[in-house]
Design an enzyme around this catalytic site. Structure first.
Site, PDB file in Angstrom:
ATOM      1  N   HIS A 122       0.904  -1.160   0.000  1.00 36.88           N
ATOM      2  CA  HIS A 122       0.000   0.000   0.000  1.00 36.88           C
ATOM      3  C   HIS A 122       0.936   1.200   0.000  1.00 36.88           C
ATOM      4  O   HIS A 122       1.816   1.304   0.875  1.00 36.88           O
ATOM      5  CB  HIS A 122      -0.860  -0.025   1.262  1.00 36.88           C
ATOM      6  CG  HIS A 122      -1.906   1.052   1.350  1.00 36.88           C
ATOM      7  ND1 HIS A 122      -3.208   0.782   1.690  1.00 36.88           N
ATOM      8  CD2 HIS A 122      -1.859   2.395   1.161  1.00 36.88           C
ATOM      9  CE1 HIS A 122      -3.910   1.913   1.728  1.00 36.88           C
ATOM     10  NE2 HIS A 122      -3.094   2.919   1.414  1.00 36.88           N
ATOM     11  N   LEU A 123       0.790   2.084  -0.964  1.00 45.40           N
ATOM     12  CA  LEU A 123       1.686   3.228  -1.086  1.00 45.40           C
ATOM     13  C   LEU A 123       1.742   4.008   0.230  1.00 45.40           C
ATOM     14  O   LEU A 123       0.702   4.315   0.812  1.00 45.40           O
ATOM     15  CB  LEU A 123       1.212   4.154  -2.214  1.00 45.40           C
ATOM     16  CG  LEU A 123       2.130   5.341  -2.502  1.00 45.40           C
ATOM     17  CD1 LEU A 123       3.410   4.872  -3.183  1.00 45.40           C
ATOM     18  CD2 LEU A 123       1.419   6.361  -3.374  1.00 45.40           C
ATOM     19  N   HIS A 124       2.952   4.293   0.686  1.00 45.27           N
ATOM     20  CA  HIS A 124       3.124   5.123   1.881  1.00 45.27           C
ATOM     21  C   HIS A 124       4.474   5.817   1.810  1.00 45.27           C
ATOM     22  O   HIS A 124       5.451   5.260   1.335  1.00 45.27           O
ATOM     23  CB  HIS A 124       2.975   4.318   3.172  1.00 45.27           C
ATOM     24  CG  HIS A 124       3.904   3.166   3.308  1.00 45.27           C
ATOM     25  ND1 HIS A 124       3.780   1.996   2.578  1.00 45.27           N
ATOM     26  CD2 HIS A 124       4.992   2.984   4.094  1.00 45.27           C
ATOM     27  CE1 HIS A 124       4.742   1.162   2.922  1.00 45.27           C
ATOM     28  NE2 HIS A 124       5.503   1.735   3.840  1.00 45.27           N
ATOM     29  N   GLN A 125       4.466   7.042   2.275  1.00 51.29           N
ATOM     30  CA  GLN A 125       5.667   7.873   2.273  1.00 51.29           C
ATOM     31  C   GLN A 125       6.228   7.904   3.693  1.00 51.29           C
ATOM     32  O   GLN A 125       5.503   8.183   4.646  1.00 51.29           O
ATOM     33  CB  GLN A 125       5.291   9.287   1.824  1.00 51.29           C
ATOM     34  CG  GLN A 125       6.442  10.249   1.741  1.00 51.29           C
ATOM     35  CD  GLN A 125       5.951  11.609   1.284  1.00 51.29           C
ATOM     36  OE1 GLN A 125       5.177  12.255   1.984  1.00 51.29           O
ATOM     37  NE2 GLN A 125       6.385  12.024   0.113  1.00 51.29           N
TER      38      GLN A 125
END
Length: 162
Positions: A119-122
């Protein structure tokens, strides 16, 4: 040499795959699933800012979209702008609260990058002078001197003004 974490000894279990039985940890955080530790400090209509449960340094945060996506090119232009604005505000708050000397900001996208969450996360990782100590060098152990729950409580107050 395997690195250990004196603050949070549960990380090795996580790295080895002992994780909550949920389809996506970040979606479970979004949905307030009781199987997953919730360290949310701020949310908007589209994004969540949360303390990393296994922080590299005090103040290590993640910003992730509520919408389940895996690639940065899946962000809409509106989401990309909001993500950047949240990053800038987050760094301002971390500057005030933790006074780091710098930051590492980035994504781990795909299995080859070491990404453990699909899941995209910065990541926003505050960096501090002289953070490598003798335990890091001699024994491969990293000492984390800040409880992520305490970090969450401190930063919730700061983010409430956004």
């Amino acid at each position: 040499m395997e690195k250990s974490y004196l603050y949070n000894t549960e990380k090795i279990k996580y790295v080895k795959g002992d994780r909550p039985a949920v389809e996506c940890i970040l979606c479970a955080i979004r949905d307030n699933d009781p199987l997953v530790k919730n360290l949310i400090i701020h949310s908007t209509e589209k994004f969540i800012i949360a303390v990393n449960l296994f922080p590299f340094n005090p103040g290590h945060l993640m910003i992730f979209p509520k919408r389940h996506i895996c690639q940065i090119n899946e962000l809409t232009n509106e989401e990309a702008v909001e993500l950047h604005e949240l990053l800038a505000k987050t760094i301002t708050i971390l500057d005030e609260e933790f006074k780091p000397s710098g930051y590492n900001v980035g994504y781990n996208i795909g299995e080859g990058s070491g990404a453990s969450i699909p899941h995209l996360h910065q990541h926003i990782v505050p960096r501090y002078p002289n953070e490598v100590g003798f335990l890091d060098v001699l024994s491969g152990t990293r000492v984390i001197v800040n409880n992520p729950v305490d970090t969450m409580e401190r930063l919730k107050k700061k983010f409430s003004n956004l």
